[in-house]
Design a protein around this motif. Structure first.
Motif, PDB file in Angstrom:
ATOM      1  N   SER A  89       8.740  11.345  -5.857  1.00 24.58           N
ATOM      2  CA  SER A  89       7.610  11.946  -6.565  1.00 24.58           C
ATOM      3  C   SER A  89       6.754  10.890  -7.259  1.00 24.58           C
ATOM      4  O   SER A  89       5.641  11.168  -7.662  1.00 24.58           O
ATOM      5  N   LEU A  90       7.294   9.666  -7.396  1.00 25.35           N
ATOM      6  CA  LEU A  90       6.475   8.606  -7.988  1.00 25.35           C
ATOM      7  C   LEU A  90       5.500   8.094  -6.937  1.00 25.35           C
ATOM      8  O   LEU A  90       5.852   7.989  -5.778  1.00 25.35           O
ATOM      9  N   PRO A  91       4.292   7.776  -7.355  1.00 29.48           N
ATOM     10  CA  PRO A  91       3.373   7.158  -6.391  1.00 29.48           C
ATOM     11  C   PRO A  91       3.942   5.800  -5.980  1.00 29.48           C
ATOM     12  O   PRO A  91       4.073   4.911  -6.797  1.00 29.48           O
ATOM     13  N   PHE A 129      -1.437  -4.565   2.672  1.00 30.98           N
ATOM     14  CA  PHE A 129      -2.073  -3.930   1.517  1.00 30.98           C
ATOM     15  C   PHE A 129      -1.896  -4.788   0.266  1.00 30.98           C
ATOM     16  O   PHE A 129      -2.860  -5.087  -0.450  1.00 30.98           O
ATOM     17  N   LEU A 152       1.959  -2.480   7.090  1.00 34.64           N
ATOM     18  CA  LEU A 152       0.815  -1.957   6.357  1.00 34.64           C
ATOM     19  C   LEU A 152       0.944  -2.243   4.857  1.00 34.64           C
ATOM     20  O   LEU A 152      -0.002  -2.701   4.216  1.00 34.64           O
ATOM     21  N   VAL A 184       2.961   3.295  -4.366  1.00 32.12           N
ATOM     22  CA  VAL A 184       2.176   2.070  -4.476  1.00 32.12           C
ATOM     23  C   VAL A 184       2.407   1.393  -5.823  1.00 32.12           C
ATOM     24  O   VAL A 184       2.466   0.176  -5.928  1.00 32.12           O
ATOM     25  N   PHE A 185       2.591   2.219  -6.867  1.00 35.56           N
ATOM     26  CA  PHE A 185       2.810   1.643  -8.192  1.00 35.56           C
ATOM     27  C   PHE A 185       4.139   0.931  -8.261  1.00 35.56           C
ATOM     28  O   PHE A 185       4.250  -0.132  -8.851  1.00 35.56           O
ATOM     29  N   ILE A 217       3.712  -2.307  -6.506  1.00 31.81           N
ATOM     30  CA  ILE A 217       2.915  -3.251  -7.285  1.00 31.81           C
ATOM     31  C   ILE A 217       3.720  -3.794  -8.457  1.00 31.81           C
ATOM     32  O   ILE A 217       3.744  -5.000  -8.717  1.00 31.81           O
ATOM     33  N   VAL A 218       4.432  -2.902  -9.141  1.00 27.46           N
ATOM     34  CA  VAL A 218       5.239  -3.356 -10.272  1.00 27.46           C
ATOM     35  C   VAL A 218       6.328  -4.301  -9.791  1.00 27.46           C
ATOM     36  O   VAL A 218       6.545  -5.370 -10.366  1.00 27.46           O
TER      37      VAL A 218
END
Lengths: 307, 290
Positions: B133-135, B227, B223, B137-138, B141-142
């Motif tokens: 449920s967490l995005p 990204f 990908l 991408v974050f 990135i983190v």
């Protein structure tokens, strides 16, 4: 249904809490702090800076202070952008990102559904194969490939649209970013609509409607389309999440003053509060969109009951 | 791609192979992919230039036969042909490694959750649900910002660490079904430990779906990597990934469009052929889906 919505909203809070807690501690695991890159800083100044932002306290105390601030609606100060609060940055950037995301979602529905219907009604025709082929292409292409290429073609070679910039949201400046963001979503919506409409058109209630002598266009509009759109509605949740992450890229490509770039900048600069603020905002947006998708689903499908 | 079609259970897999061979689009995609892998492998050796060598005479030169800059050079005079193929090699490598990491984590997590069931299963799968449920991408990135910038190991770890969720779900489902089968009961009756049952009996039997999903994971990982590199969080100079090349190219597309067009074209070919191949494979495995 109202009570259900309220209860779901309350149910979102623990998830958000988990997100905030996880993110808070994971970010702090990273080596380095927000004031490391300014090498000219004497140690005393750096210590004073850290004390001013409360970074010298034990981690759990910082965490409690941050959560208490959040409950008051205060996202804290940005460590790197002096004199600006994270709340202020969000308030400045969010309208841009929301305009982008919502327009792209609407465009995806407005273009994707008719394309899917067209392909489904002319199954195995040239139109159908064309839609299928184009949609595979659009799904496979990420925004950071399609965006610059679209800008190259429409912005430079044809010179019909501006390549970058926002100019307080003039429609001309919105076209390329929104189309870039919407392309894969249009493709998904078209694919889902096509697949489910083909199935629904073979259902017995459609045959019944036809047997009653209702004209074909009415059969499609009144009877077939509504159940056929259910998969599209379930896709709205993931689509919203996609729009959120996509806006990161699209804002970078087209130089838009949205919130997406704060996340990347914040992560690179170790600007803890900025990253946290972004995660809270985007996390709650994603959860809200999922809830909205569920509510629309129930409205379209009378078999769904909210307990 | 021939390892995908190795007849593991002869009946099903022979059928799949037959169906796969009948599709022309799959042939084309496999051909393009093979060509790209081949180019990434030997391509940089074809050119006299190194990926990080500067050509002071020709900076920002358009594609030309002169001086063997077949795809032109960038602002610093580095040869684009070599840089693109070098980046392709790096992207393929990171994609494969990250897919491997995510497959390994996914299999372990899913098999343990499915086999032990009960509270273990509930806790483990709940964790997967929350992470889902967490995005994502974050998280990436983190995670990517956790390490020194440009550390390749950290990069594919960060990417692989979020790719395992779907794999864990698939393996868990398969394991749940397997657990009730007689040969597992027989193994338990023989006194085999949980660990050896998992390794010897459960994992070999879930390998089919795992292989299929793994082929779909590789392009996802490529990908992700592109990204992150596009955002400046991934591969760092002087190394290049397709993502960072596209980012550089996009900045200079007014004066040097070839810097954008060629890397973007290669990434496009790569992703489209992977996705055609994946679709073909899925259809071949599920004959009901047309």
């Amino acid at each position: 249904m109202f009570r259900y919505a309220v209860r779901r909203c309350v149910g979102m809070l623990p998830t958000l809490f988990v997100i905030v807690t996880l993110a808070f501690f994971v970010i702090r695991l990273a080596p380095g702090g927000p004031f490391d890159e300014e090498q000219t800083l004497p140690p005393e100044v750096k210590a004073n800076l850290e004390a001013a932002y409360g970074l010298d306290r034990p981690l759990h105390e910082q965490y409690l202070r941050y959560v208490a601030g959040l409950l008051r609606g205060d996202f804290g100060p940005s460590f790197r952008m002096r004199d600006v609060g994270v709340s202020e940055l969000i308030a400045r950037g969010l309208p841009v990102s929301l305009t982008l995301g919502v327009s792209a979602l609407l465009l995806a529905l407005l273009v994707g559904i008719p394309l899917g219907v067209l392909a489904a009604l002319r199954e195995r025709s040239i139109t159908d194969h064309g839609v299928t082929l184009l949609s595979s292409l659009a799904i496979a292409l990420p925004a950071f490939v399609s965006g610059p290429l679209l800008a190259l073609v429409f912005g430079l070679y044809l010179d019909v649209l501006p390549v970058a910039g926002w100019e307080s949201g003039q429609p001309r400046y919105l076209v390329l970013p929104v189309v870039t963001l919407a392309l894969p979503m249009i493709a998904y919506v078209a694919r889902l609509t096509r697949g489910s409409l083909i199935e629904v058109m073979r259902a017995s209630f459609v045959r019944t409607a036809r047997a009653k002598g209702i004209p074909e266009s009415q059969v499609i509009r009144r009877h077939a389309l509504r159940p056929a759109l259910l998969p599209v509605v379930s896709y709205l949740g993931p689509a919203a999440a996609f729009a959120v992450t996509g806006s990161l890229v699209v804002e970078t490509v087209f130089g838009l003053p949205g919130t997406g770039r704060y996340l990347v900048q914040g992560a690179i600069n170790r600007d803890y509060t900025l990253v946290m603020g972004m995660i809270v905002v985007y996390g709650s947006l994603t959860l809200l969109c999922n809830l909205l998708a569920d509510l629309i689903y129930g409205w379209l499908d009378p078999r769904v009951r909210y307990e | 791609m021939s390892e995908v079609a190795t007849p593991i259970e002869s009946g099903l897999w022979t059928d799949v192979w037959q169906r796969l061979r009948r599709r022309r689009s799959v042939h084309a995609a496999a051909g393009v992919l093979a060509l790209l892998v081949f180019l990434a492998w030997i391509g940089p050796a074809l050119s006299p230039h190194a990926y990080d060598a500067l050509d002071w005479e020709r900076m920002g030169a358009p594609p030309q036969l002169e001086a063997a800059h077949w795809l032109g050079t960038d602002r610093l005079g580095r040869d684009l042909f070599v840089r693109t193929l070098h980046a392709l090699r790096l992207s393929l490598l990171i994609g494969l490694l990250a897919a491997l990491v995510s497959v390994l984590i996914g299999i372990t997590w899913g098999a343990v959750a499915g086999y032990f069931g009960g509270r273990v299963d509930a806790v483990m799968m709940r964790t997967v649900d929350v992470l889902y449920s967490l995005p994502y991408v974050f998280i990436v990135i983190v995670l990517a910002s956790l390490f020194e910038r440009g550390s390749l190991a950290a990069l594919f770890l960060a990417i692989g660490a979020v790719g395992w969720l779907t794999m864990a779900r698939i393996v868990r489902g398969q394991t749940l079904a397997l657990r009730r089968r007689e040969f597992i009961e027989a193994a338990i009756a023989c006194g085999a430990g949980s660990g050896s049952i998992l390794v010897r009996h459960v994992v070999p039997n879930v390998i089919g779906p795992v292989v299929v999903y793994a082929t779909l994971t590789v392009p996802q990982m490529i990908l992700f990597e592109s990204f992150l590199s596009f955002l400046g969080l991934g591969v760092q100079e002087p190394l290049a990934s397709l993502g960072s090349l596209i980012n550089d190219g996009a900045r200079e597309m007014e004066s040097a469009p070839w810097l954008l067009v060629f890397p973007a074209g290669v990434l496009m070919l790569l992703l489209v052929s992977f996705s055609v191949l994946g679709d073909g494979l899925r259809d071949a495995l599920d004959p009901r889906a047309e």
